[in-house]
Design a protein around this motif. Sequence first.
Motif, mmCIF file in Angstrom:
data_model
loop_
_atom_site.group_PDB
_atom_site.id
_atom_site.type_symbol
_atom_site.label_atom_id
_atom_site.label_comp_id
_atom_site.label_asym_id
_atom_site.label_seq_id
_atom_site.Cartn_x
_atom_site.Cartn_y
_atom_site.Cartn_z
ATOM 1 N N ALA A 22 6.693 13.055 10.196
ATOM 2 C CA ALA A 22 7.095 11.909 9.628
ATOM 3 C C ALA A 22 8.540 11.870 9.252
ATOM 4 O O ALA A 22 9.318 12.701 9.074
ATOM 5 N N ALA A 25 10.348 8.935 3.858
ATOM 6 C CA ALA A 25 9.811 7.823 3.244
ATOM 7 C C ALA A 25 10.750 6.766 2.928
ATOM 8 O O ALA A 25 10.624 5.566 3.098
ATOM 9 N N TRP A 36 0.963 5.152 5.156
ATOM 10 C CA TRP A 36 0.976 5.820 6.389
ATOM 11 C C TRP A 36 1.318 4.893 7.645
ATOM 12 O O TRP A 36 0.453 4.030 7.630
ATOM 13 N N MET A 38 1.959 4.686 11.839
ATOM 14 C CA MET A 38 2.163 5.746 12.971
ATOM 15 C C MET A 38 2.300 4.726 14.283
ATOM 16 O O MET A 38 1.655 3.727 14.383
ATOM 17 N N VAL A 45 4.513 9.659 13.575
ATOM 18 C CA VAL A 45 4.438 9.099 12.239
ATOM 19 C C VAL A 45 5.739 8.801 11.788
ATOM 20 O O VAL A 45 6.870 9.390 11.497
ATOM 21 N N GLU A 48 5.577 8.101 5.724
ATOM 22 C CA GLU A 48 4.353 8.403 4.722
ATOM 23 C C GLU A 48 4.913 8.475 3.198
ATOM 24 O O GLU A 48 6.104 8.817 3.053
ATOM 25 N N LYS A 49 4.007 7.896 2.536
ATOM 26 C CA LYS A 49 4.171 8.069 1.097
ATOM 27 C C LYS A 49 2.902 8.374 0.401
ATOM 28 O O LYS A 49 2.075 7.435 0.242
ATOM 29 N N ASP A 50 2.957 9.432 -0.115
ATOM 30 C CA ASP A 50 1.781 9.931 -0.764
ATOM 31 C C ASP A 50 0.626 9.745 -0.110
ATOM 32 O O ASP A 50 -0.335 9.596 -0.570
ATOM 33 N N SER A 51 0.338 10.173 1.174
ATOM 34 C CA SER A 51 -0.421 9.917 2.202
ATOM 35 C C SER A 51 -1.591 10.814 2.148
ATOM 36 O O SER A 51 -2.499 10.469 2.741
ATOM 37 N N HIS A 52 -1.389 11.809 1.559
ATOM 38 C CA HIS A 52 -2.424 12.821 1.618
ATOM 39 C C HIS A 52 -3.132 12.876 0.118
ATOM 40 O O HIS A 52 -4.042 13.720 -0.001
ATOM 41 N N SER A 170 -7.812 9.781 1.682
ATOM 42 C CA SER A 170 -6.467 9.516 1.668
ATOM 43 C C SER A 170 -5.833 8.421 2.528
ATOM 44 O O SER A 170 -6.699 8.143 3.748
ATOM 45 N N ALA A 172 -3.544 8.841 4.834
ATOM 46 C CA ALA A 172 -3.507 9.598 6.353
ATOM 47 C C ALA A 172 -4.829 9.728 6.829
ATOM 48 O O ALA A 172 -5.225 9.404 8.292
#
Length: 388
Positions: A22, A25, A36, A38, A45, A48-52, A170, A172
Amino acid sequence: MWPSPLRLTRGACALALVLAAALPARAFDTRATAAWVMDLSTDTVLLEKDSHRPLPPASMSKLMTIYMLFEALRDGRVTMDTTFAVSSRAKAMGGSTMFLNEGDRPTVAELIKGMIVNSGNDACVVVAEGLAGSEEAFARLATERARALGMQDTTLTNASGWPDPGHRMSMADLGILATRLIEDFPEHYPVFAETHFDYKNRAPANSRNRNPMLGLGIGADGLKTGHTQEAGYGLVGSAKQGDRRVVFVITGLGSDKERAEESERILNWAFRQFSLQTVAPQGREVAQAPVWLGDVPRVALVPAREVRVLVPAGQTGAVTARVDWQGPLQAPVAAGQIVGEMVVSVPGMPDTRVPVQVAQDVAPAGFLRRVGTAAGVLAGRVTGMLAF
């Protein structure tokens, strides 16, 4: 055509899998608590922000129930005309419904629209019970299937996204799921763009698809909204413009208005701040590799698929590429054999990696060529890899 300027270098490495990384952010400052984004055309990607982090997905988790039903259709376990019974548990579901009653026998086709367009909690329970016997059994199966699809942050306790402390996904994972729905079931995906469905004309006021991106003229065609007090307002969205498709997932917005505004901002950023460039068409020679004891001294290498990259707007840095393989290749080699990878670099973007394969069969050399090659080895005349 090759982007200009383009520099091709050489090197050697074992074949690597294509990996998506990614951008920072900070490249887009989203108001969502987790996000998230993509670009599917390049598997890049973008955000991503706190995506997991496993979070309450609300109705966005209905996508897993829909995926399981699509798989049942593909496997022939059900057809669009298959009917399911409506239990008292399904009828009693609150929140968004398609207003099913006990005694109804909705078809699979109707239930798909009920889940997607109406966000029907009752429809999800009907599907879960119809496929697995009970919602609890279905949730276990759906969790197992999610993990098999690579959704490692997902644990499902129900079919609808009804609030439950153990029901988590999540952003993601929801992005993976959206991508699989788009790519695995193109014949069913257009349902996500339908804007109205009213089962037996029971609730015209609830017949509208809640996806705020549909009908805005920006190519949006899916997928699912979500909202609970704990989760806030979220959306799994996708849009296609030209040759590009973008999938995004956001959650934690404060209102449906804020969700709509943030979704449109993300799509405008993703499409307008990056341009798609073709580096090499599928089948174009990008390098030549020497062949040890082959009936020809070297063979062309070609990318296994079209090589395309995203270039940020205003990017002035050069696009560079290299082709890596371990060589020389040992005859015989077969056309289509993967022997390395092409790595394309764009400043500020993750590298794009595409497998390279042999363009044609190379048979073992005859006796005289083998003798000549052996003599060359003894004389130290074997060359290393060649650059295109």
